[in-house]
Enzyme design. Structure first.
Site, PDB file in Angstrom:
ATOM      1  CB  SER A 140     -18.635 -55.362 -60.421  1.00  0.00           C
ATOM      2  OG  SER A 140     -19.673 -54.422 -60.222  1.00  0.00           O
ATOM      3  CE1 TYR A 153     -15.983 -51.228 -62.700  1.00  0.00           C
ATOM      4  CE2 TYR A 153     -18.317 -51.180 -62.156  1.00  0.00           C
ATOM      5  CZ  TYR A 153     -17.011 -51.509 -61.827  1.00  0.00           C
ATOM      6  OH  TYR A 153     -16.743 -52.127 -60.626  1.00  0.00           O
TER       7      TYR A 153
HETATM    8  C1  8X3 Z   1     -19.363 -51.407 -58.366  1.00  0.00           C
HETATM    9  C2  8X3 Z   1     -20.825 -51.598 -58.459  1.00  0.00           C
HETATM   10  O1  8X3 Z   1     -23.000 -50.407 -59.089  1.00  0.00           O
HETATM   11  O2  8X3 Z   1     -21.001 -49.063 -59.182  1.00  0.00           O
HETATM   12  O3  8X3 Z   1     -18.646 -52.450 -58.912  1.00  0.00           O
HETATM   13  O4  8X3 Z   1     -21.425 -50.735 -60.854  1.00  0.00           O
HETATM   14  S1  8X3 Z   1     -21.558 -50.394 -59.442  1.00  0.00           S
END
Ligand code: 8X3
Length: 255
Positions: A140, A153
């Site tokens: 990502s 995340y």
């Molecule tokens: C998804 C991109 O901007 O939501 O992997 O982190 S974000």
């Protein structure tokens, strides 16, 4: 040249929807025999049937990428594999570091990093045995920069990025490429909804006013392009964002 995709096996994790399902469909259209894996069996079975009905080759295998015993058992089904797409993962919560839930952080590390590690370790010998294997890590843009509320995340996706980069160093000289695809804002049915615990309003806010977020098919297209390059071409890292997104924190919104 890369060997013809026809009759080569491509394993896709997290294939029950979104980027994983789109990737399975596009790899099947490119001639791969696709193995769709995910926890939700009915969904992958339906997609595999749909691919088969339209002339492709696909099977479904229920798998939790965080369950190492199950992953090892899955790996025994194959002598060789052409492509592994590590797509399973996702975000839980958007809380600041100061208040984020450690359980969410742990769960995200488990799926995005350990899940990728499990599949990659278990299938690496099979990829190598094919004489021309490709490991794809769907990371990502969150693996390449941070943003407020990115929390666990961002941390997990940095882990996935580093896994890909380190593996590429360690296996150089062996017949396996390591490709990292790092998408920015992709609008799928599940990603934002899962992140916000099923809160549809919060999920919709993510894409509010953004003319054209990327689609799952946009990402699947880059995966398919990368793995079908000639064997000697390793697409190390491909970052893709919608035109309306200049960075993790700079998004144009018509509101
Ligand atoms: C998804 C991109 O901007 O939501 O992997 O982190 S974000």
């Amino acid at each position: 040249m890369a060997p013809a995709a026809t009759s080569r096996i491509a394993v896709v994790t997290g294939a029950s929807g979104g980027i994983g399902a789109a990737t399975a469909r596009q790899l099947a259209a490119a001639g791969y025999r696709v193995v769709l894996t995910a926890r939700r069996k009915e969904l992958i079975e339906a997609i595999a049937e749909e691919i088969t009905a339209s002339g492709g080759a696909a099977t479904a295998y229920q798998l939790d990428v965080t369950d190492r015993d199950a992953v090892d058992e899955f790996a025994t089904a194959f002598a060789t594999i052409g492509v592994l797409v590590n797509n399973a993962g996702g975000a839980l919560g958007a809380d600041p570091v100061a208040t984020g839930d450690p359980a969410d952080w742990r769960a995200m590390y488990e799926t995005n990093v350990i899940g990728t590690l499990n599949l990659t370790q278990a299938l690496l010998p099979k990829l190598e045995a094919s004489g021309d294997g490709t490991v794809v890590v769907i990371s990502s843009t969150a693996g390449h920069g941070t943003y407020e509320g990115g929390g666990g995340y961002v941390a997990a996706k940095h882990g996935a990025h580093v896994l890909a980069e380190t593996l590429r160093l360690e296996i150089v000289g062996r017949p396996v490429r390591v490709v990292e695809i790092a998408p920015g804002m992709v609008k799928t049915d599940g990603f934002a909804l899962t992140r916000f615990g099923g809160d549809a309003q919060k999920a919709a806010k993510v894409y509010e006013g953004v003319a054209e977020p990327l689609t799952a098919d946009d990402v699947a297209d880059t995966v398919t392009w990368a793995v079908t390059r000639p064997s000697h071409v390793n697409v190390d890292l491909l970052v893709l964002r919608p035109r309306a997104q200049a960075s993790n924190t700079k998004v144009h919104r018509d509101v």
